[in-house]
Motif scaffolding. Sequence first.
Motif, PDB file in Angstrom:
ATOM      1  N   VAL A  45       0.846  -1.208   0.000  1.00  0.00           N
ATOM      2  CA  VAL A  45       0.000   0.000   0.000  1.00  0.00           C
ATOM      3  C   VAL A  45       0.872   1.245   0.000  1.00  0.00           C
ATOM      4  O   VAL A  45       0.598   2.218  -0.715  1.00  0.00           O
ATOM      5  N   TRP A  46       1.946   1.224   0.778  1.00  0.00           N
ATOM      6  CA  TRP A  46       2.881   2.344   0.815  1.00  0.00           C
ATOM      7  C   TRP A  46       3.480   2.591  -0.577  1.00  0.00           C
ATOM      8  O   TRP A  46       3.595   3.732  -1.024  1.00  0.00           O
ATOM      9  N   GLY A  47       3.846   1.523  -1.279  1.00  0.00           N
ATOM     10  CA  GLY A  47       4.387   1.651  -2.630  1.00  0.00           C
ATOM     11  C   GLY A  47       3.390   2.242  -3.603  1.00  0.00           C
ATOM     12  O   GLY A  47       3.740   3.066  -4.453  1.00  0.00           O
ATOM     13  N   VAL A  48       2.129   1.841  -3.476  1.00  0.00           N
ATOM     14  CA  VAL A  48       1.080   2.409  -4.343  1.00  0.00           C
ATOM     15  C   VAL A  48       0.904   3.896  -4.054  1.00  0.00           C
ATOM     16  O   VAL A  48       0.777   4.709  -4.982  1.00  0.00           O
ATOM     17  N   LEU A  49       0.903   4.252  -2.780  1.00  0.00           N
ATOM     18  CA  LEU A  49       0.776   5.672  -2.437  1.00  0.00           C
ATOM     19  C   LEU A  49       1.978   6.485  -2.918  1.00  0.00           C
ATOM     20  O   LEU A  49       1.821   7.622  -3.390  1.00  0.00           O
ATOM     21  N   LEU A  50       3.165   5.919  -2.816  1.00  0.00           N
ATOM     22  CA  LEU A  50       4.348   6.601  -3.343  1.00  0.00           C
ATOM     23  C   LEU A  50       4.253   6.772  -4.852  1.00  0.00           C
ATOM     24  O   LEU A  50       4.627   7.819  -5.400  1.00  0.00           O
ATOM     25  N   ALA A  51       3.777   5.750  -5.536  1.00  0.00           N
ATOM     26  CA  ALA A  51       3.630   5.840  -6.987  1.00  0.00           C
ATOM     27  C   ALA A  51       2.603   6.911  -7.364  1.00  0.00           C
ATOM     28  O   ALA A  51       2.821   7.682  -8.301  1.00  0.00           O
ATOM     29  N   LEU A  52       1.513   6.974  -6.623  1.00  0.00           N
ATOM     30  CA  LEU A  52       0.508   8.011  -6.883  1.00  0.00           C
ATOM     31  C   LEU A  52       1.095   9.401  -6.646  1.00  0.00           C
ATOM     32  O   LEU A  52       0.908  10.320  -7.450  1.00  0.00           O
ATOM     33  N   GLY A  53       1.828   9.551  -5.556  1.00  0.00           N
ATOM     34  CA  GLY A  53       2.470  10.835  -5.276  1.00  0.00           C
ATOM     35  C   GLY A  53       3.487  11.206  -6.340  1.00  0.00           C
ATOM     36  O   GLY A  53       3.589  12.372  -6.745  1.00  0.00           O
ATOM     37  N   THR A  54       4.238  10.225  -6.810  1.00  0.00           N
ATOM     38  CA  THR A  54       5.209  10.472  -7.880  1.00  0.00           C
ATOM     39  C   THR A  54       4.499  10.913  -9.149  1.00  0.00           C
ATOM     40  O   THR A  54       4.917  11.860  -9.822  1.00  0.00           O
ATOM     41  N   TYR A  55       3.418  10.233  -9.487  1.00  0.00           N
ATOM     42  CA  TYR A  55       2.641  10.578 -10.680  1.00  0.00           C
ATOM     43  C   TYR A  55       2.145  12.022 -10.599  1.00  0.00           C
ATOM     44  O   TYR A  55       2.295  12.798 -11.545  1.00  0.00           O
ATOM     45  N   LEU A  56       1.578  12.389  -9.476  1.00  0.00           N
ATOM     46  CA  LEU A  56       1.037  13.743  -9.328  1.00  0.00           C
ATOM     47  C   LEU A  56       2.145  14.795  -9.282  1.00  0.00           C
ATOM     48  O   LEU A  56       1.997  15.881  -9.832  1.00  0.00           O
ATOM     49  N   TYR A  57       3.264  14.485  -8.643  1.00  0.00           N
ATOM     50  CA  TYR A  57       4.353  15.449  -8.524  1.00  0.00           C
ATOM     51  C   TYR A  57       5.006  15.702  -9.884  1.00  0.00           C
ATOM     52  O   TYR A  57       5.236  16.845 -10.266  1.00  0.00           O
ATOM     53  N   VAL A  58       5.306  14.631 -10.609  1.00  0.00           N
ATOM     54  CA  VAL A  58       5.965  14.781 -11.908  1.00  0.00           C
ATOM     55  C   VAL A  58       5.067  15.552 -12.863  1.00  0.00           C
ATOM     56  O   VAL A  58       5.534  16.394 -13.630  1.00  0.00           O
ATOM     57  N   GLU A  59       3.780  15.292 -12.804  1.00  0.00           N
ATOM     58  CA  GLU A  59       2.840  15.997 -13.681  1.00  0.00           C
ATOM     59  C   GLU A  59       2.775  17.482 -13.324  1.00  0.00           C
ATOM     60  O   GLU A  59       2.753  18.341 -14.188  1.00  0.00           O
ATOM     61  N   ARG A  60       2.774  17.786 -12.039  1.00  0.00           N
ATOM     62  CA  ARG A  60       2.640  19.171 -11.594  1.00  0.00           C
ATOM     63  C   ARG A  60       3.901  19.983 -11.852  1.00  0.00           C
ATOM     64  O   ARG A  60       3.830  21.142 -12.244  1.00  0.00           O
ATOM     65  N   ALA A  70       7.310   7.394 -14.348  1.00  0.00           N
ATOM     66  CA  ALA A  70       7.869   7.605 -13.012  1.00  0.00           C
ATOM     67  C   ALA A  70       7.122   6.769 -11.973  1.00  0.00           C
ATOM     68  O   ALA A  70       7.729   6.171 -11.081  1.00  0.00           O
ATOM     69  N   ALA A  71       5.803   6.730 -12.100  1.00  0.00           N
ATOM     70  CA  ALA A  71       5.011   5.931 -11.167  1.00  0.00           C
ATOM     71  C   ALA A  71       5.300   4.441 -11.333  1.00  0.00           C
ATOM     72  O   ALA A  71       5.364   3.692 -10.348  1.00  0.00           O
ATOM     73  N   LEU A  72       5.502   3.999 -12.568  1.00  0.00           N
ATOM     74  CA  LEU A  72       5.812   2.585 -12.799  1.00  0.00           C
ATOM     75  C   LEU A  72       7.165   2.193 -12.222  1.00  0.00           C
ATOM     76  O   LEU A  72       7.331   1.066 -11.739  1.00  0.00           O
ATOM     77  N   VAL A  73       8.127   3.109 -12.258  1.00  0.00           N
ATOM     78  CA  VAL A  73       9.427   2.812 -11.649  1.00  0.00           C
ATOM     79  C   VAL A  73       9.254   2.526 -10.160  1.00  0.00           C
ATOM     80  O   VAL A  73       9.807   1.561  -9.622  1.00  0.00           O
ATOM     81  N   VAL A  74       8.458   3.333  -9.489  1.00  0.00           N
ATOM     82  CA  VAL A  74       8.223   3.138  -8.056  1.00  0.00           C
ATOM     83  C   VAL A  74       7.487   1.819  -7.813  1.00  0.00           C
ATOM     84  O   VAL A  74       7.845   1.048  -6.916  1.00  0.00           O
ATOM     85  N   LEU A  75       6.471   1.545  -8.617  1.00  0.00           N
ATOM     86  CA  LEU A  75       5.715   0.302  -8.444  1.00  0.00           C
ATOM     87  C   LEU A  75       6.574  -0.933  -8.707  1.00  0.00           C
ATOM     88  O   LEU A  75       6.490  -1.923  -7.967  1.00  0.00           O
ATOM     89  N   VAL A  76       7.414  -0.888  -9.730  1.00  0.00           N
ATOM     90  CA  VAL A  76       8.271  -2.037 -10.053  1.00  0.00           C
ATOM     91  C   VAL A  76       9.286  -2.263  -8.931  1.00  0.00           C
ATOM     92  O   VAL A  76       9.544  -3.420  -8.548  1.00  0.00           O
ATOM     93  N   CYS A  77       9.853  -1.199  -8.398  1.00  0.00           N
ATOM     94  CA  CYS A  77      10.819  -1.357  -7.303  1.00  0.00           C
ATOM     95  C   CYS A  77      10.148  -1.937  -6.063  1.00  0.00           C
ATOM     96  O   CYS A  77      10.710  -2.810  -5.394  1.00  0.00           O
ATOM     97  N   THR A  78       8.948  -1.478  -5.763  1.00  0.00           N
ATOM     98  CA  THR A  78       8.217  -2.017  -4.611  1.00  0.00           C
ATOM     99  C   THR A  78       7.876  -3.488  -4.830  1.00  0.00           C
ATOM    100  O   THR A  78       8.049  -4.315  -3.931  1.00  0.00           O
ATOM    101  N   ALA A  79       7.409  -3.813  -6.027  1.00  0.00           N
ATOM    102  CA  ALA A  79       7.069  -5.203  -6.330  1.00  0.00           C
ATOM    103  C   ALA A  79       8.301  -6.101  -6.291  1.00  0.00           C
ATOM    104  O   ALA A  79       8.233  -7.239  -5.798  1.00  0.00           O
ATOM    105  N   ALA A  80       9.436  -5.600  -6.785  1.00  0.00           N
ATOM    106  CA  ALA A  80      10.670  -6.392  -6.753  1.00  0.00           C
ATOM    107  C   ALA A  80      11.108  -6.648  -5.315  1.00  0.00           C
ATOM    108  O   ALA A  80      11.507  -7.766  -4.969  1.00  0.00           O
ATOM    109  N   PHE A  81      11.018  -5.632  -4.475  1.00  0.00           N
ATOM    110  CA  PHE A  81      11.379  -5.806  -3.070  1.00  0.00           C
ATOM    111  C   PHE A  81      10.478  -6.844  -2.409  1.00  0.00           C
ATOM    112  O   PHE A  81      10.960  -7.763  -1.727  1.00  0.00           O
ATOM    113  N   LEU A  82       9.174  -6.724  -2.611  1.00  0.00           N
ATOM    114  CA  LEU A  82       8.251  -7.672  -1.994  1.00  0.00           C
ATOM    115  C   LEU A  82       8.437  -9.081  -2.560  1.00  0.00           C
ATOM    116  O   LEU A  82       8.330 -10.070  -1.825  1.00  0.00           O
TER     117      LEU A  82
END
Length: 94
Positions: A45-60, A70-82
């Motif tokens: 859940v933390w990884g999903v929230l980070l990805a959402l924040g990354t998506y919104l920040y990069v867009e803004r 950018a959001a996919l990079v965060v999601l892939v790293c979280t998924a790889a860790f898990l």
Amino acid sequence: MSPVQLRRYGDLWSNAGGRMLNRVMPPPSRADRRAIRWIMLAVAVWGVLLALGTYLYVERVGMRIRPIAAALVVLVCTAAFLGLWAAVLARRGR
């Protein structure tokens, strides 16, 4: 096990490749397994929230990378860790 029994097996962090640790530690209880699952879910859940924040920040901010990339990079790293964590736990039989 008592400290005397533990000393008989030697150093827990020796070069036994984790085998010695498995002989000394008791098997995990059902509550332990449930706690690990909850922690892994919280990390996901933390990884999903980070990805959402990354998506919104990069867009803004208007960075040169696409927001979805950018959001996919965060999601892939979280998924790889898990995934690695789950593989280690499965290998150790926990």
